[in-house]
Design a protein around this motif. Structure first.
Motif, PDB file in Angstrom:
ATOM      1  N   LYS A 205       0.834  -1.199   0.000  1.00 15.75           N
ATOM      2  CA  LYS A 205       0.000   0.000   0.000  1.00 15.75           C
ATOM      3  C   LYS A 205       0.872   1.254   0.000  1.00 15.75           C
ATOM      4  CE  LYS A 205      -3.590  -2.351   2.643  1.00 15.75           C
ATOM      5  NZ  LYS A 205      -4.340  -2.381   3.908  1.00 15.75           N
ATOM      6  N   SER A 206       1.585   1.461   1.125  1.00 19.43           N
ATOM      7  CA  SER A 206       2.334   2.708   1.262  1.00 19.43           C
ATOM      8  C   SER A 206       3.805   2.471   1.571  1.00 19.43           C
ATOM      9  CB  SER A 206       1.719   3.550   2.386  1.00 19.43           C
ATOM     10  OG  SER A 206       1.753   2.829   3.606  1.00 19.43           O
ATOM     11  N   ALA A 207       4.159   1.280   2.006  1.00 19.91           N
ATOM     12  CA  ALA A 207       5.536   0.999   2.407  1.00 19.91           C
ATOM     13  C   ALA A 207       5.747  -0.502   2.427  1.00 19.91           C
ATOM     14  CB  ALA A 207       5.812   1.582   3.802  1.00 19.91           C
ATOM     15  N   GLY A 208       7.026  -0.925   2.427  1.00 19.37           N
ATOM     16  CA  GLY A 208       7.325  -2.326   2.544  1.00 19.37           C
ATOM     17  C   GLY A 208       6.711  -2.911   3.799  1.00 19.37           C
ATOM     18  N   GLY A 209       6.029  -4.041   3.665  1.00 19.54           N
ATOM     19  CA  GLY A 209       5.380  -4.668   4.808  1.00 19.54           C
ATOM     20  C   GLY A 209       3.944  -4.247   4.984  1.00 19.54           C
TER      21      GLY A 209
ATOM     22  N   TYR B 273       4.855   2.285   9.582  1.00 17.30           N
ATOM     23  CA  TYR B 273       5.839   1.767   8.628  1.00 17.30           C
ATOM     24  C   TYR B 273       6.961   2.758   8.350  1.00 17.30           C
ATOM     25  CZ  TYR B 273       2.322  -1.808   7.914  1.00 17.30           C
ATOM     26  OH  TYR B 273       1.426  -2.821   8.123  1.00 17.30           O
ATOM     27  N   ASP B 274       6.727   4.043   8.646  1.00 14.21           N
ATOM     28  CA  ASP B 274       7.748   5.057   8.420  1.00 14.21           C
ATOM     29  C   ASP B 274       8.750   5.056   9.572  1.00 14.21           C
ATOM     30  OD1 ASP B 274       8.647   8.085   8.993  1.00 14.21           O
ATOM     31  OD2 ASP B 274       8.312   7.809   6.833  1.00 14.21           O
TER      32      ASP B 274
ATOM     33  N   VAL C 203       8.459   7.943  12.106  1.00 15.91           N
ATOM     34  CA  VAL C 203       7.268   7.818  12.955  1.00 15.91           C
ATOM     35  C   VAL C 203       7.494   6.742  14.009  1.00 15.91           C
ATOM     36  CG1 VAL C 203       4.820   7.195  12.987  1.00 15.91           C
ATOM     37  CG2 VAL C 203       5.707   8.666  11.170  1.00 15.91           C
ATOM     38  N   ARG C 204       8.141   5.658  13.618  1.00 14.79           N
ATOM     39  CA  ARG C 204       8.405   4.580  14.585  1.00 14.79           C
ATOM     40  C   ARG C 204       9.275   5.079  15.736  1.00 14.79           C
ATOM     41  NH1 ARG C 204       8.970   0.946  10.132  1.00 14.79           N
ATOM     42  NH2 ARG C 204      11.232   1.019  10.315  1.00 14.79           N
ATOM     43  N   GLN C 205      10.241   5.936  15.432  1.00 13.04           N
ATOM     44  CA  GLN C 205      11.084   6.476  16.498  1.00 13.04           C
ATOM     45  C   GLN C 205      10.260   7.295  17.485  1.00 13.04           C
ATOM     46  OE1 GLN C 205      14.328   8.639  14.713  1.00 13.04           O
ATOM     47  NE2 GLN C 205      15.530   6.783  14.329  1.00 13.04           N
ATOM     48  N   GLU C 206       9.344   8.110  16.986  1.00 15.85           N
ATOM     49  CA  GLU C 206       8.472   8.893  17.863  1.00 15.85           C
ATOM     50  C   GLU C 206       7.562   7.983  18.678  1.00 15.85           C
ATOM     51  OE1 GLU C 206       6.351  11.725  15.562  1.00 15.85           O
ATOM     52  OE2 GLU C 206       8.164  12.595  14.651  1.00 15.85           O
ATOM     53  N   GLN C 207       7.048   6.930  18.040  1.00 11.29           N
ATOM     54  CA  GLN C 207       6.188   5.987  18.755  1.00 11.29           C
ATOM     55  C   GLN C 207       6.963   5.264  19.852  1.00 11.29           C
ATOM     56  OE1 GLN C 207       5.062   3.979  15.118  1.00 11.29           O
ATOM     57  NE2 GLN C 207       2.913   4.619  15.358  1.00 11.29           N
ATOM     58  N   ALA C 208       8.197   4.895  19.570  1.00 14.63           N
ATOM     59  CA  ALA C 208       9.019   4.213  20.566  1.00 14.63           C
ATOM     60  C   ALA C 208       9.310   5.118  21.756  1.00 14.63           C
ATOM     61  CB  ALA C 208      10.323   3.733  19.934  1.00 14.63           C
TER      62      ALA C 208
ATOM     63  N   TYR D 288      -4.537   0.294  25.571  1.00 17.41           N
ATOM     64  CA  TYR D 288      -4.043   0.303  24.192  1.00 17.41           C
ATOM     65  C   TYR D 288      -3.757   1.733  23.786  1.00 17.41           C
ATOM     66  CZ  TYR D 288      -4.487   0.402  19.066  1.00 17.41           C
ATOM     67  OH  TYR D 288      -4.291   0.626  17.730  1.00 17.41           O
ATOM     68  N   ALA D 289      -2.619   1.944  23.129  1.00 16.23           N
ATOM     69  CA  ALA D 289      -2.253   3.265  22.621  1.00 16.23           C
ATOM     70  C   ALA D 289      -1.494   3.094  21.315  1.00 16.23           C
ATOM     71  CB  ALA D 289      -1.379   4.009  23.634  1.00 16.23           C
ATOM     72  N   GLU D 290      -1.991   3.744  20.270  1.00 16.84           N
ATOM     73  CA  GLU D 290      -1.302   3.677  18.985  1.00 16.84           C
ATOM     74  C   GLU D 290      -1.554   4.960  18.214  1.00 16.84           C
ATOM     75  OE1 GLU D 290      -0.681   0.804  15.068  1.00 16.84           O
ATOM     76  OE2 GLU D 290      -2.014   0.165  16.685  1.00 16.84           O
ATOM     77  N   ARG D 291      -0.505   5.431  17.574  1.00 21.47           N
ATOM     78  CA  ARG D 291      -0.590   6.653  16.779  1.00 21.47           C
ATOM     79  C   ARG D 291      -0.698   6.328  15.302  1.00 21.47           C
ATOM     80  NH1 ARG D 291       4.427  10.676  15.380  1.00 21.47           N
ATOM     81  NH2 ARG D 291       3.352  11.757  13.694  1.00 21.47           N
ATOM     82  N   GLY D 292      -1.564   7.085  14.606  1.00 19.59           N
ATOM     83  CA  GLY D 292      -1.571   7.040  13.156  1.00 19.59           C
ATOM     84  C   GLY D 292      -2.496   6.022  12.521  1.00 19.59           C
ATOM     85  N   ILE D 293      -3.361   5.352  13.296  1.00 23.38           N
ATOM     86  CA  ILE D 293      -4.282   4.419  12.670  1.00 23.38           C
ATOM     87  C   ILE D 293      -5.411   5.204  11.997  1.00 23.38           C
ATOM     88  CG2 ILE D 293      -3.687   2.617  14.308  1.00 23.38           C
ATOM     89  CD1 ILE D 293      -6.392   3.035  15.643  1.00 23.38           C
ATOM     90  N   ARG D 294      -6.109   4.554  11.088  1.00 26.39           N
ATOM     91  CA  ARG D 294      -7.164   5.207  10.327  1.00 26.39           C
ATOM     92  C   ARG D 294      -8.538   4.910  10.917  1.00 26.39           C
ATOM     93  NH1 ARG D 294      -5.164   6.581   5.267  1.00 26.39           N
ATOM     94  NH2 ARG D 294      -7.067   7.829   5.149  1.00 26.39           N
ATOM     95  N   GLU D 295      -9.523   5.673  10.458  1.00 24.76           N
ATOM     96  CA  GLU D 295     -10.864   5.527  11.037  1.00 24.76           C
ATOM     97  C   GLU D 295     -11.375   4.097  10.965  1.00 24.76           C
ATOM     98  OE1 GLU D 295     -14.562   8.212  10.219  1.00 24.76           O
ATOM     99  OE2 GLU D 295     -14.807   6.353   9.059  1.00 24.76           O
ATOM    100  N   TRP D 296     -11.193   3.435   9.824  1.00 27.95           N
ATOM    101  CA  TRP D 296     -11.728   2.075   9.690  1.00 27.95           C
ATOM    102  C   TRP D 296     -11.049   1.103  10.646  1.00 27.95           C
ATOM    103  CZ3 TRP D 296     -10.168   4.496   4.891  1.00 27.95           C
ATOM    104  CH2 TRP D 296      -8.791   4.371   4.614  1.00 27.95           C
ATOM    105  N   ASP D 297      -9.840   1.434  11.108  1.00 25.84           N
ATOM    106  CA  ASP D 297      -9.164   0.564  12.074  1.00 25.84           C
ATOM    107  C   ASP D 297      -9.881   0.555  13.418  1.00 25.84           C
ATOM    108  OD1 ASP D 297      -6.927  -0.152  10.401  1.00 25.84           O
ATOM    109  OD2 ASP D 297      -6.120   1.848  10.748  1.00 25.84           O
ATOM    110  N   TYR D 298     -10.397   1.718  13.833  1.00 24.06           N
ATOM    111  CA  TYR D 298     -10.984   1.823  15.176  1.00 24.06           C
ATOM    112  C   TYR D 298     -12.500   1.974  15.185  1.00 24.06           C
ATOM    113  CZ  TYR D 298     -11.134   6.945  14.400  1.00 24.06           C
ATOM    114  OH  TYR D 298     -11.382   8.204  13.904  1.00 24.06           O
ATOM    115  N   ALA D 299     -13.145   2.094  14.014  1.00 22.08           N
ATOM    116  CA  ALA D 299     -14.574   2.414  13.956  1.00 22.08           C
ATOM    117  C   ALA D 299     -15.409   1.501  14.840  1.00 22.08           C
ATOM    118  CB  ALA D 299     -15.062   2.341  12.510  1.00 22.08           C
ATOM    119  N   ALA D 300     -15.221   0.203  14.725  1.00 21.95           N
ATOM    120  CA  ALA D 300     -15.989  -0.753  15.540  1.00 21.95           C
ATOM    121  C   ALA D 300     -15.327  -0.988  16.890  1.00 21.95           C
ATOM    122  CB  ALA D 300     -16.138  -2.064  14.786  1.00 21.95           C
ATOM    123  N   GLY D 301     -14.025  -1.183  16.905  1.00 21.62           N
ATOM    124  CA  GLY D 301     -13.323  -1.564  18.133  1.00 21.62           C
ATOM    125  C   GLY D 301     -13.411  -0.526  19.230  1.00 21.62           C
ATOM    126  N   ALA D 302     -13.329   0.756  18.871  1.00 16.86           N
ATOM    127  CA  ALA D 302     -13.396   1.801  19.892  1.00 16.86           C
ATOM    128  C   ALA D 302     -14.766   1.826  20.555  1.00 16.86           C
ATOM    129  CB  ALA D 302     -13.074   3.159  19.285  1.00 16.86           C
TER     130      ALA D 302
END
Length: 274
Positions: free
Chosen positions: A44-48, A187-188, A191-196, A230-244
């Motif tokens: 989609k946007s990056a390797g993996g 995947y960036d 961004v991973r460094q900031e998340q870590a 649970y804490a995660e940065r940068g997920i999209r609406e469809w990722d959390y629409a039901a779960g949240a």
């Protein structure tokens, strides 16, 4: 967003539609062969960050169900462009046909089809009304309707039918010495460094951390009390629409992202990511 007159329905009806649509997508995923997949269609946007024909097939199955049951609703999803009827009802569906694609490709069991629906609240602002997350490899379905609680039920991937009685979810136990924080990484590399760095700030309030690879299931597992937060940065609406919504209806404190790249939070975090 305003409702078209005559389109008002009970949230419980939307909840049933969400469960049927989520099951339809999960049935497609259940056709996955055993072991790791030999190839994927593209990234989609990056390797993996993969997309497979299963992603697309599952979203088509979800959209087919929603189109037949709710033809006047807006459909948005991860793999296809939004579909907006000429006389839209005021309800909007958010579809993640395969949350946890990397897990799916490698044969890791944490993946699911997530379907959530929002519509106008009492003051006219958009609110999440119902959602379902169906995990075929885990043989279960999580679901919630606004104001009516969150539940988990067994789900048969061979038949697409539920098994047993739904169990109400009530979130994690408070004050556990072995509390577990779930998170995820983008995947960036920057961004991973900031998340870590943010994870390092949050970890002192927890005994350990897990990274399961599916935001929808992370949220459902917090609702179930298997995970504590649970804490995660940068997920999209469809990722959390039901779960949240499922976590919220289980009594879990939930903070949805305010903008693209913001944090999705669930559970009690002694120290936030910022």
């Amino acid at each position: 967003m305003k409702l078209v007159p005559g389109t008002e329905i009970l949230p419980a009806t939307l909840g049933l539609v969400a469960r049927v649509a989520s099951s339809a997508g999960a049935r497609v995923l259940a056709g996955r062969p055993a072991g790791a997949l030999d190839a994927v269609s593209e990234t989609k946007s990056a390797g993996g960050d993969w997309v497979t024909e299963f992603d697309r097939g599952a979203e088509r199955a979800v959209r087919e169900q929603l189109g037949s049951m709710r033809p006047a609703d807006v459909l948005t999803g991860e793999e296809y462009a939004a579909s907006t009827p000429e006389d839209a009802s005021g309800y909007r569906w958010s579809i993640d046909p395969l949350d946890g694609t990397a897990n799916f490709v490698r044969g890791i069991v944490y993946y699911a089809t997530s379907v959530g629906v929002c519509g106008p609240g009492p003051d006219g602002t958009e609110v999440w009304l119902a959602g379902a997350v169906t995990a075929p490899a885990l043989r279960c379905q999580y679901f919630a309707v606004r104001g009516e609680g969150a539940y988990k039920v067994g789900w048969n991937p061979e038949t697409g039918e539920v098994e047993g009685e739904p169990v109400r979810l009530r979130g994690p136990q408070g004050g556990r010495a072995d509390a577990i924080l779930a998170t995820g990484f983008g995947y960036d590399p920057a961004v991973r460094q900031e998340q870590a760095a943010a994870l390092a700030r949050m970890l002192p309030g927890f005994a350990n951390v897990r990274r399961l690879g599916s935001a929808a299931l992370d949220l459902c597992l917090v609702a179930e009390g298997v995970l504590d937060a649970y804490a995660e940065r940068g997920i999209r609406e469809w990722d959390y629409a039901a779960g949240a919504l499922i976590a919220e209806e289980a009594g879990v404190p939930v903070v949805r992202p305010a903008f693209d790249g913001d944090w999705q939070l669930a559970g009690r975090l002694p120290v936030g990511p910022a």
